[in-house]
Structure formats: structure tokens, C-alpha cells
Design a protein around this motif. Structure first.
Motif, short mmCIF file in Angstrom:
data_model
loop_
_atom_site.label_atom_id
_atom_site.label_comp_id
_atom_site.label_asym_id
_atom_site.label_seq_id
_atom_site.Cartn_x
_atom_site.Cartn_y
_atom_site.Cartn_z
N UNK A 85 0.70 -1.01 0.00
CA UNK A 85 0.18 -0.17 -0.21
C UNK A 85 0.83 1.20 0.11
N UNK A 86 2.20 0.93 -0.23
CA UNK A 86 3.12 2.68 -0.25
C UNK A 86 4.48 1.56 -0.45
N UNK A 87 4.85 2.18 -1.72
CA UNK A 87 3.94 4.43 -2.26
C UNK A 87 3.13 3.97 -2.99
N UNK A 88 2.25 4.49 -3.27
CA UNK A 88 1.41 4.78 -4.38
C UNK A 88 1.56 5.75 -5.06
N UNK A 89 2.40 6.28 -5.45
CA UNK A 89 2.71 7.19 -6.38
C UNK A 89 3.85 7.91 -6.34
N UNK A 90 4.84 7.57 -8.00
CA UNK A 90 6.13 8.11 -7.96
C UNK A 90 6.75 9.11 -7.27
N UNK A 91 6.35 9.87 -6.25
CA UNK A 91 7.16 10.97 -5.26
C UNK A 91 7.33 10.29 -3.97
N UNK A 154 -4.19 6.09 -12.18
CA UNK A 154 -3.98 7.10 -12.25
C UNK A 154 -2.57 7.36 -11.75
N UNK A 155 -1.86 7.08 -10.28
CA UNK A 155 -1.23 7.54 -9.51
C UNK A 155 -0.14 6.66 -9.64
#
Length: 201
Positions: A85-91, A154-155
Motif C-alpha cells: 500500500x506504499x508507495x502509491x505514487x512516484x513522488x 492514475x497515480x
């Protein structure tokens, strides 16, 4: 073993994380479980998180980052971990890279599943919870899951490319039988260990 599990909501990450945790003797760090514990505590933060989760939206990055950072400081995570569940985005992935510094992620496993099957799993999970007189998760309904799946696409899907460029990504067909998925994950993880011994629990 420091491993990240990727996959759409309902892809079976929790089931597989438990198996990996037992094999490699590292904790399964599910941000969903941690956040739900905060919700049960009914703190101000917990109530805010509940409202966000119930609407199918994602909890803000800064909240997730704080939760993960605190958890990784606990002693049982010193030997490794499974992040679910983490990370869920490139940042968030870049933030994690900075947090870990030289103790980089060993492998990233992406469970690839069909969206229709994910929705069916959610319906079945809610049905079983009702039959067993246990709490049905507020996000276990089709419309909420559709919102979560779209947010994932999307993310989170760009993470595949991010980790693939680093040579860390292993895509596994999550539509196979559970034990076959587990075996494929073990194969990828064992190769990543490069002969390093697996700690005894």
C-alpha cells in the motif's frame, strides 16, 4: 529482504504479503491496516481518515509518509519489511528512496489482475464478512472500488515504469491460483537475495 508489493485494490497483496512475511521473517507493513487502526482509535486524525476512506479517496501523502516513517523505525523492521500500500505514487517512491538511503529496496512485485475480477472479489469479501458476522469494510462496495481502481491507475501504475527503470520490478500474473502466485513471488525474491541467507524466525 526489503520488498514492495504493487497491485490494484483487491489484487491479493495482503494474502501474498503474509506468506512472504513467514518465509523471510520480516513484518508485513500494510498502510491500510495501520490507517484502519488509527480510525478505530477515534482520534481527530482517525476520524478524518475514516471520512476519506469511506468516500473512496486516498489519504494525503503527508499522512501516509508520517505513518510509514514511524513504522519503519520500529525494531522488527530493521531486518527488512514488506510494504503493502506504499508507495502509491512516484513522488512517494522517491521519498522512500531518500528515507532508506543506502538500505535500498531489494525487489518490487506487481500483481497483475483483471479489473472485473477485482470487483467480484470485493463483493465476495463483503458477503463473507456479513455471513461471518464480522465488520464489512466501508470501502467494500462496487462504486467505491471503482473510484479506488481509477485512482490506482492514475497515480500508482507509473510506479511500474519507475521501478522497472531501476531493474527492481517483477510482474506476476495475479490471476493464477494463490499458491502459484506465491511460488512465483518466492522465485523472484530468492533471486534477489543473490545467495544471501534467509534469517531464521
Amino acid at each position: 529482504m526489503r520488498l514492495v508489493l504493487l497491485g490494484a485494490p483487491g489484487a491479493g497483496k495482503g494474502t501474498q504479503a503474509d506468506a512472504i512475511s513467514k518465509r523471510y521473517c520480516v513484518p508485513h507493513l500494510s498502510t491500510g491496516d495501520i490507517l484502519r487502526a488509527e480510525v478505530r482509535s477515534e482520534t481527530k486524525l482517525g476520524l478524518a481518515i475514516r471520512s476519506t476512506i469511506d468516500s473512496g479517496k486516498l489519504v494525503p501523502d503527508d499522512v501516509i509518509a508520517d505513518v510509514v516513517a514511524q513504522r519503519l523505525l520500529q525494531g522488527d523492521a530493521a531486518r527488512g519489511f514488506i510494504l503493502d500500500g506504499f508507495p502509491r505514487s512516484v513522488p512517494q517512491a522517491r521519498w522512500l528512496d531518500g528515507l532508506l538511503s543506502d538500505d535500498r529496496i531489494d525487489a518490487v512485485v506487481e500483481l497483475v489482475v483483471d479489473e472485473a475480477v477485482v470487483l467480484a472479489r470485493v463483493i465476495n469479501r463483503a458477503r463473507l464478512a456479513r455471513e461471518n458476522a464480522t465488520d464489512v469494510r466501508k470501502d467494500d462496495d462496487v462504486e467505491t472500488m471503482r473510484v479506488r481502481l481509477e485512482a490506482y491507475k492514475v497515480a500508482t501504475l507509473p510506479l511500474s515504469a519507475y521501478y522497472e527503470r531501476q531493474g527492481l520490478l517483477h510482474r506476476i500474473d495475479g490471476m493464477m491460483a494463490v499458491d502459484r502466485v506465491t511460488a512465483e513471488i518466492f522465485k523472484a525474491a530468492d533471486a534477489t537475495m543473490r545467495g544471501r541467507p534467509v534469517d531464521a524466525c
